[in-house]
Scaffold this motif. Sequence first.
Motif, short mmCIF file in Angstrom:
data_model
loop_
_atom_site.label_atom_id
_atom_site.label_comp_id
_atom_site.label_asym_id
_atom_site.label_seq_id
_atom_site.Cartn_x
_atom_site.Cartn_y
_atom_site.Cartn_z
N GLY A 24 0.81 -1.21 0.00
CA GLY A 24 0.00 0.00 0.00
C GLY A 24 0.84 1.26 0.00
N LEU A 25 1.89 1.25 0.81
CA LEU A 25 2.79 2.40 0.85
C LEU A 25 3.38 2.66 -0.54
CD1 LEU A 25 4.33 4.55 2.49
CD2 LEU A 25 6.06 2.81 2.95
N THR A 26 3.79 1.59 -1.21
CA THR A 26 4.39 1.72 -2.54
C THR A 26 3.37 2.22 -3.56
OG1 THR A 26 5.90 -0.09 -2.01
CG2 THR A 26 5.70 0.52 -4.33
N ALA A 27 2.15 1.68 -3.50
CA ALA A 27 1.10 2.14 -4.40
C ALA A 27 0.80 3.61 -4.17
CB ALA A 27 -0.16 1.30 -4.21
N GLY A 28 0.70 4.00 -2.89
CA GLY A 28 0.43 5.40 -2.57
C GLY A 28 1.54 6.33 -3.03
N LEU A 29 2.78 5.91 -2.83
CA LEU A 29 3.92 6.72 -3.29
C LEU A 29 3.95 6.83 -4.81
CD1 LEU A 29 6.64 5.30 -0.89
CD2 LEU A 29 5.84 7.67 -0.91
N SER A 30 3.58 5.76 -5.50
CA SER A 30 3.55 5.79 -6.97
C SER A 30 2.52 6.79 -7.47
CB SER A 30 3.23 4.39 -7.51
OG SER A 30 4.22 3.45 -7.13
N ILE A 31 1.33 6.76 -6.89
CA ILE A 31 0.29 7.69 -7.30
C ILE A 31 0.67 9.12 -6.93
CG2 ILE A 31 -2.10 8.40 -6.81
CD1 ILE A 31 -2.77 5.38 -6.74
N GLN A 70 13.77 3.47 1.94
CA GLN A 70 14.57 4.47 2.63
C GLN A 70 13.96 5.87 2.60
OE1 GLN A 70 17.14 3.75 4.45
NE2 GLN A 70 17.46 1.63 3.80
N ILE A 71 12.71 6.00 2.20
CA ILE A 71 12.08 7.32 2.14
C ILE A 71 12.01 7.94 3.53
CG2 ILE A 71 10.72 6.85 0.09
CD1 ILE A 71 8.34 6.40 2.03
N SER A 72 11.82 9.24 3.56
CA SER A 72 11.81 9.96 4.83
C SER A 72 10.60 9.60 5.68
CB SER A 72 11.80 11.47 4.57
OG SER A 72 10.55 11.87 4.03
N HIS A 73 10.76 9.81 6.97
CA HIS A 73 9.66 9.58 7.91
C HIS A 73 8.46 10.45 7.55
CE1 HIS A 73 8.01 8.28 11.79
NE2 HIS A 73 7.63 9.53 11.99
N GLU A 74 8.72 11.69 7.13
CA GLU A 74 7.64 12.62 6.78
C GLU A 74 6.82 12.10 5.61
OE1 GLU A 74 10.49 14.36 9.31
OE2 GLU A 74 10.83 13.46 7.32
N LYS A 75 7.49 11.56 4.58
CA LYS A 75 6.75 11.03 3.43
C LYS A 75 5.93 9.81 3.82
CE LYS A 75 9.42 12.60 -0.58
NZ LYS A 75 10.17 12.15 -1.79
N TRP A 82 0.46 7.43 4.89
CA TRP A 82 -0.43 6.72 5.83
C TRP A 82 -1.61 7.60 6.24
CZ3 TRP A 82 -0.52 1.81 5.93
CH2 TRP A 82 0.63 1.06 5.68
N LYS A 83 -1.39 8.90 6.33
CA LYS A 83 -2.50 9.80 6.65
C LYS A 83 -3.54 9.80 5.53
CE LYS A 83 -3.58 14.57 7.97
NZ LYS A 83 -3.03 15.92 8.25
N ARG A 84 -3.08 9.73 4.29
CA ARG A 84 -4.04 9.69 3.16
C ARG A 84 -4.86 8.41 3.20
NH1 ARG A 84 -1.47 11.99 -2.44
NH2 ARG A 84 -3.71 12.14 -2.91
N PHE A 85 -4.24 7.29 3.61
CA PHE A 85 -5.01 6.04 3.73
C PHE A 85 -6.04 6.14 4.85
CE2 PHE A 85 -1.44 3.75 1.48
CZ PHE A 85 -2.24 3.25 0.46
N ALA A 86 -5.77 6.94 5.85
CA ALA A 86 -6.71 7.09 6.96
C ALA A 86 -7.82 8.09 6.66
CB ALA A 86 -5.96 7.53 8.22
N THR A 87 -7.67 8.85 5.58
CA THR A 87 -8.64 9.91 5.28
C THR A 87 -9.23 9.73 3.88
OG1 THR A 87 -6.79 11.35 4.62
CG2 THR A 87 -7.61 11.57 6.87
N GLU A 88 -8.57 10.25 2.86
CA GLU A 88 -9.15 10.24 1.51
C GLU A 88 -9.09 8.88 0.82
OE1 GLU A 88 -6.55 12.27 -1.56
OE2 GLU A 88 -5.49 12.88 0.27
N TRP A 89 -8.15 8.02 1.22
CA TRP A 89 -8.00 6.70 0.57
C TRP A 89 -8.48 5.59 1.50
CZ3 TRP A 89 -2.19 7.44 -1.14
CH2 TRP A 89 -2.13 8.33 -2.22
#
Length: 322
Positions: free
Chosen positions: A123-130, A268-273, A278-285
């Motif tokens: 999911g993280l990878t899919a979200g980052l791709s989009i 290795q992406i940043s903690h902020e990203k 994850w916030k988008r999965f909890a809200t809009e996704w």
Amino acid sequence: MEENDGQLSLELKMIGLEDLSEGDTLIEVVYSSVNYKDMLAVQKKGGVIRSYPMIPGIDLAGRVVSSSDSTLSPGQEVLVTGYGMGMSHTGGFAQYARVPHEWVVPLPDDLTLKDAMVLGTAGLTAGLSIAALEEVGLKPEQSPRILVTGASGGVGSIALAILAASGYERVTALIRKDYQKELVTGLGAQKMIRPEDVFLKENPLLLKPQYDFVLDTVGGDVVAHLILQIAYNGAISLCGNAAGLALSTNVLPFILRGVKALGVDSVQISHEKRCAIWKRFATEWQIVDRLHVQEISLAELPTTLQSIKEGCHLGRTIVKIG
């Protein structure tokens, strides 16, 4: 995972906390998930684990037992994905994990521990791709033509669900088998193609534009031919290599059509990203209920890993541990 006389073995056994890798945060694992990289991890020369013994599992969700970080409290629900977990650092296929506190993401409100692993690294990878495609122009109001490769797998199926939830209506799924049709159409794909539909001409320099954006999860020759079919000012995101590591193409799509190739890293992406996705999965996704999910125990892991190796695994599989 252990290695003896050059032979690898994957076994379920009892070990002690002292056998875990170093870290300042101890987590009781409740769920983990199974990813393509986990399958590679248990293969000889899989390129994932380089020293043994090692506990695989690149994902986990659970509750903090103890931490030297004052922002992490005992009992707090958290998740960890990526970094070296399950590769060079003992991973999520265990009742406990010990990691550096910098790796830990507090579980967002409106997500459960189970939800977090239904999504997991896939999911993280899919979200980052989009998100990467959005940065170069992907917008639902423009009604773009979108192709998702590996559409019945973990990353691909979650990407389809995100796109549908975001209002995209011209989404094509690249699949290989008939039994994958029901899954991808249920997740929002309006059209399906097969690999033979991608390879339209041998060694072409350019092909007729078919897609505005491509979310690729497989790599290899599929990518090489899809780049030639992306429309002017379009883009392709790249996050997988199941179909091969090599990429043989030419520069014409990039200099004549302005096509952009976007590499997507979820390790290795940043903690902020991480927290932003994850916030988008909890809200809009909020898509977890739409996904195809199987729940297994640790003892059932070898069977699932074999199904991934054989290319007959659908959707997401989570591991109930706690």
